[in-house]
Design a protein around this motif. Structure first.
Motif, PDB file in Angstrom:
ATOM      1  N   ALA A 110       0.614  -0.828   0.303  1.00 36.47           N
ATOM      2  CA  ALA A 110      -0.316   0.065   0.194  1.00 36.47           C
ATOM      3  C   ALA A 110       1.172   1.217   0.265  1.00 36.47           C
ATOM      4  CB  ALA A 110      -0.343   0.368   1.849  1.00 36.47           C
ATOM      5  N   LEU A 111       1.405   1.679   0.638  1.00 35.50           N
ATOM      6  CA  LEU A 111       2.966   2.196   1.062  1.00 35.50           C
ATOM      7  C   LEU A 111       4.156   2.912  -0.800  1.00 35.50           C
ATOM      8  CD1 LEU A 111       4.460   1.830   4.635  1.00 35.50           C
ATOM      9  CD2 LEU A 111       2.707   3.511   3.245  1.00 35.50           C
ATOM     10  N   HIS A 112       4.149   1.468  -0.536  1.00 30.68           N
ATOM     11  CA  HIS A 112       4.430   1.836  -2.061  1.00 30.68           C
ATOM     12  C   HIS A 112       3.398   2.163  -3.780  1.00 30.68           C
ATOM     13  CE1 HIS A 112       7.088   0.767  -5.595  1.00 30.68           C
ATOM     14  NE2 HIS A 112       6.192  -0.026  -6.467  1.00 30.68           N
ATOM     15  N   ARG A 113       2.064   1.534  -3.485  1.00 31.16           N
ATOM     16  CA  ARG A 113       0.820   2.156  -4.410  1.00 31.16           C
ATOM     17  C   ARG A 113       0.557   3.555  -4.236  1.00 31.16           C
ATOM     18  NH1 ARG A 113      -2.569  -2.199  -5.452  1.00 31.16           N
ATOM     19  NH2 ARG A 113      -1.387  -4.199  -6.907  1.00 31.16           N
ATOM     20  N   MET A 116       3.524   5.720  -5.421  1.00 39.27           N
ATOM     21  CA  MET A 116       3.957   5.796  -7.209  1.00 39.27           C
ATOM     22  C   MET A 116       2.618   6.807  -6.878  1.00 39.27           C
ATOM     23  SD  MET A 116       3.653   1.511  -7.928  1.00 39.27           S
ATOM     24  CE  MET A 116       2.913   1.686  -9.501  1.00 39.27           C
ATOM     25  N   LEU A 117       1.062   6.649  -6.570  1.00 40.42           N
ATOM     26  CA  LEU A 117       0.007   8.124  -6.559  1.00 40.42           C
ATOM     27  C   LEU A 117       0.489   8.934  -6.616  1.00 40.42           C
ATOM     28  CD1 LEU A 117      -3.146   8.021  -7.325  1.00 40.42           C
ATOM     29  CD2 LEU A 117      -3.132   8.249  -4.979  1.00 40.42           C
ATOM     30  N   VAL A 118       1.629   9.235  -5.822  1.00 38.81           N
ATOM     31  CA  VAL A 118       2.054  10.561  -5.130  1.00 38.81           C
ATOM     32  C   VAL A 118       2.699  11.277  -5.888  1.00 38.81           C
ATOM     33  CG1 VAL A 118       3.318  12.197  -3.235  1.00 38.81           C
ATOM     34  CG2 VAL A 118       1.527  10.811  -2.704  1.00 38.81           C
ATOM     35  N   SER A 119       3.718  10.421  -6.482  1.00 36.63           N
ATOM     36  CA  SER A 119       4.624  10.271  -7.201  1.00 36.63           C
ATOM     37  C   SER A 119       3.782  11.135  -8.605  1.00 36.63           C
ATOM     38  CB  SER A 119       5.834   9.812  -8.239  1.00 36.63           C
ATOM     39  OG  SER A 119       6.504   9.889  -8.731  1.00 36.63           O
ATOM     40  N   ALA A 120       2.637  10.324  -9.526  1.00 33.09           N
ATOM     41  CA  ALA A 120       2.102  10.671 -10.713  1.00 33.09           C
ATOM     42  C   ALA A 120       1.749  12.196 -10.654  1.00 33.09           C
ATOM     43  CB  ALA A 120       0.882   9.428 -10.739  1.00 33.09           C
ATOM     44  N   VAL A 142      -2.931   7.109 -15.283  1.00 32.51           N
ATOM     45  CA  VAL A 142      -1.617   5.636 -14.443  1.00 32.51           C
ATOM     46  C   VAL A 142      -2.416   6.658 -12.986  1.00 32.51           C
ATOM     47  CG1 VAL A 142       0.164   6.048 -13.527  1.00 32.51           C
ATOM     48  CG2 VAL A 142       0.402   6.218 -16.163  1.00 32.51           C
ATOM     49  N   SER A 143      -2.459   7.638 -13.078  1.00 31.94           N
ATOM     50  CA  SER A 143      -3.302   8.291 -11.359  1.00 31.94           C
ATOM     51  C   SER A 143      -4.316   7.397 -11.288  1.00 31.94           C
ATOM     52  CB  SER A 143      -3.526   9.288 -11.145  1.00 31.94           C
ATOM     53  OG  SER A 143      -1.491  10.300 -11.790  1.00 31.94           O
ATOM     54  N   ASN A 144      -4.982   7.090 -12.008  1.00 33.50           N
ATOM     55  CA  ASN A 144      -6.550   6.609 -11.784  1.00 33.50           C
ATOM     56  C   ASN A 144      -6.669   5.250 -11.582  1.00 33.50           C
ATOM     57  OD1 ASN A 144      -8.011   8.978 -11.525  1.00 33.50           O
ATOM     58  ND2 ASN A 144      -8.273   8.596 -14.259  1.00 33.50           N
ATOM     59  N   ILE A 145      -5.290   4.955 -12.109  1.00 38.03           N
ATOM     60  CA  ILE A 145      -5.113   3.491 -12.170  1.00 38.03           C
ATOM     61  C   ILE A 145      -5.224   2.534 -10.812  1.00 38.03           C
ATOM     62  CG2 ILE A 145      -4.350   1.065 -12.807  1.00 38.03           C
ATOM     63  CD1 ILE A 145      -4.874   2.412 -15.527  1.00 38.03           C
ATOM     64  N   SER A 146      -3.800   3.818 -10.734  1.00 38.63           N
ATOM     65  CA  SER A 146      -3.661   3.780  -8.400  1.00 38.63           C
ATOM     66  C   SER A 146      -4.630   3.702  -7.448  1.00 38.63           C
ATOM     67  CB  SER A 146      -2.129   5.144  -9.041  1.00 38.63           C
ATOM     68  OG  SER A 146      -0.916   4.149  -9.513  1.00 38.63           O
ATOM     69  N   LEU A 147      -5.173   4.926  -8.406  1.00 40.66           N
ATOM     70  CA  LEU A 147      -6.121   5.379  -6.800  1.00 40.66           C
ATOM     71  C   LEU A 147      -7.847   4.568  -6.422  1.00 40.66           C
ATOM     72  CD1 LEU A 147      -6.974   7.610  -5.326  1.00 40.66           C
ATOM     73  CD2 LEU A 147      -8.418   8.515  -7.373  1.00 40.66           C
ATOM     74  N   GLN A 148      -7.618   3.934  -8.041  1.00 42.24           N
ATOM     75  CA  GLN A 148      -8.580   2.726  -7.985  1.00 42.24           C
ATOM     76  C   GLN A 148      -8.410   1.126  -6.296  1.00 42.24           C
ATOM     77  OE1 GLN A 148     -11.165   1.713  -9.361  1.00 42.24           O
ATOM     78  NE2 GLN A 148     -10.846   4.088 -10.223  1.00 42.24           N
ATOM     79  N   PHE A 149      -6.624   1.575  -6.554  1.00 38.13           N
ATOM     80  CA  PHE A 149      -6.431   0.619  -5.100  1.00 38.13           C
ATOM     81  C   PHE A 149      -6.697   0.896  -3.585  1.00 38.13           C
ATOM     82  CE2 PHE A 149      -3.663  -0.335  -2.289  1.00 38.13           C
ATOM     83  CZ  PHE A 149      -3.253  -1.802  -1.809  1.00 38.13           C
ATOM     84  N   PHE A 150      -7.306   2.606  -3.852  1.00 40.19           N
ATOM     85  CA  PHE A 150      -7.294   2.506  -2.236  1.00 40.19           C
ATOM     86  C   PHE A 150      -9.281   2.618  -2.685  1.00 40.19           C
ATOM     87  CE2 PHE A 150      -2.600   3.878  -2.917  1.00 40.19           C
ATOM     88  CZ  PHE A 150      -2.383   3.764  -1.862  1.00 40.19           C
ATOM     89  N   LEU A 151      -9.557   2.690  -3.453  1.00 36.33           N
ATOM     90  CA  LEU A 151     -11.238   2.990  -3.679  1.00 36.33           C
ATOM     91  C   LEU A 151     -11.606   1.106  -3.215  1.00 36.33           C
ATOM     92  CD1 LEU A 151     -11.300   5.747  -6.618  1.00 36.33           C
ATOM     93  CD2 LEU A 151     -11.427   5.631  -3.200  1.00 36.33           C
ATOM     94  N   LEU A 152     -10.780   0.448  -3.249  1.00 39.70           N
ATOM     95  CA  LEU A 152     -11.677  -0.762  -2.927  1.00 39.70           C
ATOM     96  C   LEU A 152     -11.522  -1.453  -1.321  1.00 39.70           C
ATOM     97  CD1 LEU A 152     -10.260  -3.156  -5.757  1.00 39.70           C
ATOM     98  CD2 LEU A 152     -12.322  -1.522  -5.621  1.00 39.70           C
TER      99      LEU A 152
END
Length: 152
Positions: A110-113, A116-120, A142-152
């Motif tokens: 989660a921290l790695h993702r 990645m989201l903050v960087s994007a 790419v940001s939307n795909i990374s954000l999906q992980f946190f929304l689930l």
């Protein structure tokens, strides 16, 4: 022997009066045989007595050996129960550590993702400030795909 066969035996051994002179040596021979048989009987009785004593000693030794074996079996059972308890405790600790490892792995992922989201998002801000909308659109995906992980 019965009486008639004993008489027949004596008559065969001493058929006439002259043969009666051999009674004394025969008596000596019979007495020697009686002594030999008596000595054999006495030895057999002594041996039987010693065998009885030996048998009692052997039985007592066997009884002690069985008692010692039972004691050792009880010790082994006690140690087996202790070992089983220890194994259960170790397994419980391993399960706790396994759960902790899974949680740590999930947290690291989660921290790695999140990184990645903050960087994007930072790159999106840079692209938006430079008005690079075409590149920003790809970065937004790419940001939307990374954000999906946190929304689930």
């Amino acid at each position: 022997m019965d009486k008639s066969s004993a008489l027949e035996y004596i008559n065969q051994m001493f058929p006439n009066e002259a043969s009666l002179s051999g009674v004394e040596p025969l008596m000596q021979k019979i007495q020697n045989e009686i002594r030999t048989v008596d000595a054999g009987i006495l030895a057999a009785v002594r041996q039987q007595s010693n065998s009885g004593t030996k048998a009692k000693e052997d039985l007592a030794a066997a009884t002690r050996a069985v008692e010692e074996l039972m004691y050792k079996i009880r010790e082994i059972k006690t140690k087996a129960v202790q070992s089983e308890t220890m194994v259960q405790e170790i397994c419980r600790d391993i399960k706790k550590l396994d759960f902790a490892k899974k949680h740590i792995t999930t947290t690291i992922t989660a921290l790695h993702r999140l990184t990645m989201l903050v960087s994007a998002v930072e790159q999106l801000q840079v692209m938006a400030s430079k008005r690079q909308y075409k590149e920003a659109a790809a970065q937004l995906e790419v940001s939307n795909i990374s954000l999906q992980f946190f929304l689930l």
